[in-house]
Write a protein that holds these residues in place. Sequence first.
Motif, mmCIF file in Angstrom:
data_model
loop_
_atom_site.group_PDB
_atom_site.id
_atom_site.type_symbol
_atom_site.label_atom_id
_atom_site.label_comp_id
_atom_site.label_asym_id
_atom_site.label_seq_id
_atom_site.Cartn_x
_atom_site.Cartn_y
_atom_site.Cartn_z
ATOM 1 N N VAL A 227 -0.946 3.586 -1.677
ATOM 2 C CA VAL A 227 -0.381 2.622 -0.744
ATOM 3 C C VAL A 227 -1.447 2.309 0.296
ATOM 4 O O VAL A 227 -2.020 3.225 0.887
ATOM 5 C CB VAL A 227 0.871 3.197 -0.042
ATOM 6 N N ASP B 23 -0.361 -0.271 -4.354
ATOM 7 C CA ASP B 23 -1.453 -1.229 -4.421
ATOM 8 C C ASP B 23 -1.677 -1.600 -5.878
ATOM 9 O O ASP B 23 -1.840 -0.735 -6.730
ATOM 10 C CB ASP B 23 -2.721 -0.616 -3.829
ATOM 11 N N ARG C 151 -7.595 -2.512 7.878
ATOM 12 C CA ARG C 151 -6.544 -3.134 7.082
ATOM 13 C C ARG C 151 -7.107 -3.582 5.742
ATOM 14 O O ARG C 151 -8.312 -3.613 5.525
ATOM 15 C CB ARG C 151 -5.977 -4.331 7.837
ATOM 16 N N HIS C 152 -6.209 -3.935 4.821
ATOM 17 C CA HIS C 152 -6.605 -4.362 3.484
ATOM 18 C C HIS C 152 -7.573 -5.534 3.541
ATOM 19 O O HIS C 152 -8.580 -5.552 2.834
ATOM 20 C CB HIS C 152 -5.360 -4.729 2.663
ATOM 21 N N HIS D 158 1.474 -0.989 4.184
ATOM 22 C CA HIS D 158 2.234 -1.480 3.041
ATOM 23 C C HIS D 158 3.150 -0.389 2.514
ATOM 24 O O HIS D 158 2.855 0.796 2.643
ATOM 25 C CB HIS D 158 1.298 -1.940 1.918
ATOM 26 N N ASP D 159 4.247 -0.781 1.890
ATOM 27 C CA ASP D 159 5.184 0.184 1.323
ATOM 28 C C ASP D 159 5.144 0.223 -0.193
ATOM 29 O O ASP D 159 5.683 1.132 -0.808
ATOM 30 C CB ASP D 159 6.622 -0.152 1.757
ATOM 31 N N THR D 160 4.531 -0.770 -0.811
ATOM 32 C CA THR D 160 4.519 -0.855 -2.268
ATOM 33 C C THR D 160 3.173 -0.386 -2.820
ATOM 34 O O THR D 160 2.157 -0.446 -2.123
ATOM 35 C CB THR D 160 4.786 -2.302 -2.730
#
Length: 80
Positions: A42, A50, A2-3, A46-48
């Motif tokens: 992306v 980065d 994950r981020h 997430h959908d937006t």
Amino acid sequence: MRHDQLESHINMGETTTMANLPSDVFDVRSEEKGAHWIAWVVLSGHDTPDGSVVLVGQTQEEAETRARQWAANRVASTDA
């Protein structure tokens, strides 16, 4: 990864490049917009875009290449 795991990985001083990032960390998406293409990175889950960044190219390949280069530069600047 994950981020937040990616940030932890980078903050621990480990060298990270787009080439050795797990493929589930990011994805490049693109779509045609009129006479050009746009692409964005992306992070997994997430959908937006980065960093709210959208890159423009005359072709899909050009836009996606620019998005990958942007992602690589972002990781490289975090490593520095």
